[in-house]
Motif scaffolding. Structure first.
Motif, PDB file in Angstrom:
ATOM      1  N   ALA A 189       0.827  -1.216   0.000  1.00 27.39           N
ATOM      2  CA  ALA A 189       0.000   0.000   0.000  1.00 27.39           C
ATOM      3  C   ALA A 189       0.857   1.260   0.000  1.00 27.39           C
ATOM      4  CB  ALA A 189      -0.936  -0.014   1.212  1.00 27.39           C
ATOM      5  N   ARG A 190       1.969   1.199   0.784  1.00 27.29           N
ATOM      6  CA  ARG A 190       2.837   2.378   0.881  1.00 27.29           C
ATOM      7  C   ARG A 190       3.475   2.680  -0.466  1.00 27.29           C
ATOM      8  NH1 ARG A 190       3.618   7.275   2.633  1.00 27.29           N
ATOM      9  NH2 ARG A 190       5.845   7.836   2.839  1.00 27.29           N
ATOM     10  N   PHE A 191       3.925   1.686  -1.163  1.00 29.90           N
ATOM     11  CA  PHE A 191       4.550   1.873  -2.482  1.00 29.90           C
ATOM     12  C   PHE A 191       3.520   2.392  -3.483  1.00 29.90           C
ATOM     13  CE2 PHE A 191       5.955   0.390  -6.671  1.00 29.90           C
ATOM     14  CZ  PHE A 191       7.245   0.922  -6.701  1.00 29.90           C
ATOM     15  N   THR A 192       2.295   1.865  -3.405  1.00 28.98           N
ATOM     16  CA  THR A 192       1.224   2.325  -4.301  1.00 28.98           C
ATOM     17  C   THR A 192       0.932   3.803  -4.068  1.00 28.98           C
ATOM     18  OG1 THR A 192       0.221   0.114  -4.322  1.00 28.98           O
ATOM     19  CG2 THR A 192      -1.167   1.971  -4.984  1.00 28.98           C
ATOM     20  N   GLU A 193       0.936   4.209  -2.801  1.00 28.51           N
ATOM     21  CA  GLU A 193       0.674   5.615  -2.456  1.00 28.51           C
ATOM     22  C   GLU A 193       1.768   6.527  -2.998  1.00 28.51           C
ATOM     23  OE1 GLU A 193       0.146   8.404   1.537  1.00 28.51           O
ATOM     24  OE2 GLU A 193       0.134   6.221   1.717  1.00 28.51           O
ATOM     25  N   LEU A 194       3.006   6.064  -2.866  1.00 25.82           N
ATOM     26  CA  LEU A 194       4.138   6.873  -3.348  1.00 25.82           C
ATOM     27  C   LEU A 194       4.118   7.006  -4.876  1.00 25.82           C
ATOM     28  CD1 LEU A 194       7.031   5.538  -1.058  1.00 25.82           C
ATOM     29  CD2 LEU A 194       5.937   7.788  -0.974  1.00 25.82           C
ATOM     30  N   THR A 195       3.845   5.881  -5.551  1.00 27.63           N
ATOM     31  CA  THR A 195       3.816   5.934  -7.015  1.00 27.63           C
ATOM     32  C   THR A 195       2.652   6.776  -7.525  1.00 27.63           C
ATOM     33  OG1 THR A 195       2.603   3.831  -7.002  1.00 27.63           O
ATOM     34  CG2 THR A 195       4.996   3.731  -7.340  1.00 27.63           C
ATOM     35  N   GLN A 196       1.528   6.740  -6.802  1.00 27.03           N
ATOM     36  CA  GLN A 196       0.388   7.569  -7.192  1.00 27.03           C
ATOM     37  C   GLN A 196       0.727   9.059  -7.044  1.00 27.03           C
ATOM     38  OE1 GLN A 196      -3.157   7.054  -4.792  1.00 27.03           O
ATOM     39  NE2 GLN A 196      -4.474   7.527  -6.529  1.00 27.03           N
ATOM     40  N   ASP A 197       1.400   9.381  -5.953  1.00 26.84           N
ATOM     41  CA  ASP A 197       1.815  10.777  -5.750  1.00 26.84           C
ATOM     42  C   ASP A 197       2.821  11.202  -6.815  1.00 26.84           C
ATOM     43  OD1 ASP A 197       1.952  13.233  -4.002  1.00 26.84           O
ATOM     44  OD2 ASP A 197       4.055  12.607  -3.939  1.00 26.84           O
ATOM     45  N   LEU A 198       3.734  10.290  -7.165  1.00 28.93           N
ATOM     46  CA  LEU A 198       4.709  10.581  -8.213  1.00 28.93           C
ATOM     47  C   LEU A 198       4.012  10.787  -9.563  1.00 28.93           C
ATOM     48  CD1 LEU A 198       7.633  10.832  -9.180  1.00 28.93           C
ATOM     49  CD2 LEU A 198       7.689   8.331  -9.412  1.00 28.93           C
ATOM     50  N   GLY A 199       3.009   9.941  -9.831  1.00 31.48           N
ATOM     51  CA  GLY A 199       2.260  10.087 -11.076  1.00 31.48           C
ATOM     52  C   GLY A 199       1.547  11.421 -11.167  1.00 31.48           C
ATOM     53  N   ASN A 200       0.994  11.879 -10.031  1.00 29.16           N
ATOM     54  CA  ASN A 200       0.321  13.182 -10.016  1.00 29.16           C
ATOM     55  C   ASN A 200       1.310  14.322 -10.287  1.00 29.16           C
ATOM     56  OD1 ASN A 200      -2.179  12.069  -9.482  1.00 29.16           O
ATOM     57  ND2 ASN A 200      -1.918  12.201  -7.249  1.00 29.16           N
ATOM     58  N   ARG A 201       2.498  14.231  -9.752  1.00 30.06           N
ATOM     59  CA  ARG A 201       3.516  15.263  -9.988  1.00 30.06           C
ATOM     60  C   ARG A 201       3.927  15.296 -11.465  1.00 30.06           C
ATOM     61  NH1 ARG A 201       6.101  17.145  -5.280  1.00 30.06           N
ATOM     62  NH2 ARG A 201       5.379  16.090  -3.378  1.00 30.06           N
ATOM     63  N   ILE A 202       4.090  14.102 -12.027  1.00 30.76           N
ATOM     64  CA  ILE A 202       4.461  14.031 -13.454  1.00 30.76           C
ATOM     65  C   ILE A 202       3.356  14.628 -14.318  1.00 30.76           C
ATOM     66  CG2 ILE A 202       4.930  12.460 -15.365  1.00 30.76           C
ATOM     67  CD1 ILE A 202       6.269  10.589 -13.314  1.00 30.76           C
ATOM     68  N   PHE A 203       2.083  14.322 -13.938  1.00 29.08           N
ATOM     69  CA  PHE A 203       0.957  14.865 -14.703  1.00 29.08           C
ATOM     70  C   PHE A 203       0.941  16.391 -14.616  1.00 29.08           C
ATOM     71  CE2 PHE A 203      -3.394  16.450 -14.870  1.00 29.08           C
ATOM     72  CZ  PHE A 203      -3.787  15.980 -16.118  1.00 29.08           C
TER      73      PHE A 203
END
Length: 286
Positions: free
Chosen positions: A217-231
């Protein structure tokens, strides 16, 4: 003939009366009269000398102004109401590419490039109606030269135009060169933004793939936040590509798109939250 004889008879009668009066004048009066005549003769001679000197000075002044007119660094032309050339200096002939003696009586519009002849006609119509100086930039026919026309209607001769011709060819060429350079840079910037956006989309897809394959879950949260920054960064590049002005982006569209993407990323129900964005038309520098 009778009139001439009548005048002669009148002159002879006046002369005979004058002789009668002279007979009555004393010798002393004769001397005074002669002295007075000599004085008047000297005055006339002095006036003739002064007039001759004034005429010579006037001639020199006219020559000086004629030289200033002919060798001025800009062209001068005088036109009649139909725009036919009445007078032109040497620079005007050089700028129009025609010998000066061939300019006289020619219509000045015929020396303008066909594409600009309508502008030239409108230029002189404005000068006639407004009675104030009109300025236009026109291209000379068959000569890769641009001239600035400055025209007024003569205050003394209201039927004449006075036009100054200024060579602006170098300035126009520099403007064209600068315009081409800016166009090339704009195309380059758009190409860089296009490639950057594509790269970010590839990275975003890889991050999403990693997030789906991870069970933590923690990794999923981090990657989701990273994806939002890239977007958020790719959205800036999208704005630049779609905008006519590469130096600014529309904050309204940017903030609205960013907020809606965040709501989607976190699975927010659109029915529960209504999104209203008002940026008052503010733009941000890139």
């Amino acid at each position: 003939m009778k009139k001439k004889l009548s005048l002669r008879q009148r002159a002879e009668r006046l002369l005979s009366k004058t002789h009668e009066k002279l007979k009555q004048v004393s010798l002393l009066d004769h001397r005074g009269l002669i002295n007075e005549l000599h004085t008047h003769q000297l005055e006339l001679e002095m006036q003739v000398e002064e007039l001759a000197e004034s005429q010579a000075n006037l001639h020199l002044s006219l020559e000086k102004y004629a030289r200033l007119y002919d060798f001025a660094p800009c062209g001068y032309v005088t036109l009649d109401p139909k725009r036919n050339i009445l007078e032109a200096n040497l620079m005007a002939a050089a700028l129009l590419g025609v010998a000066r003696n061939c300019l006289i009586s020619e219509n000045i519009v015929t020396f303008i490039d066909p594409e600009d002849q309508g502008k030239a006609q409108a230029h002189y119509m404005r000068a006639r109606k407004s009675k104030v100086k009109q300025v236009s930039e026109l291209k000379v026919h068959n000569h890769h030269r641009f001239l600035q026309f400055e025209t007024i209607v003569d205050d003394l001769e209201l039927t004449q135009y006075q036009t100054i011709l200024i060579d602006i060819t170098e300035r126009k060429l520099a403007e064209k060169k600068l315009e081409n350079s800016l166009l090339e840079k704009e195309m380059l910037i758009r190409e860089i933004n296009h490639r950057s956006r594509n790269n970010m989309q590839v990275i975003s897809s890889m991050v999403k793939m990693m997030s789906r394959n991870s069970g933590e879950a923690r990794f999923t949260e981090l990657t989701q936040d990273l994806g939002n920054r890239i977007f958020a960064m790719s959205l800036v590049h999208d704005q630049i590509l779609e905008s006519k002005d590469l130096s600014q982006i529309d904050t309204g569209y940017y903030v609205d798109s960013l907020a809606r993407n965040i709501l989607r990323a976190y699975g927010v129900d659109n029915g529960r939250i209504e999104l209203n964005v008002n940026t008052c038309g503010i733009s941000l520098d890139v």
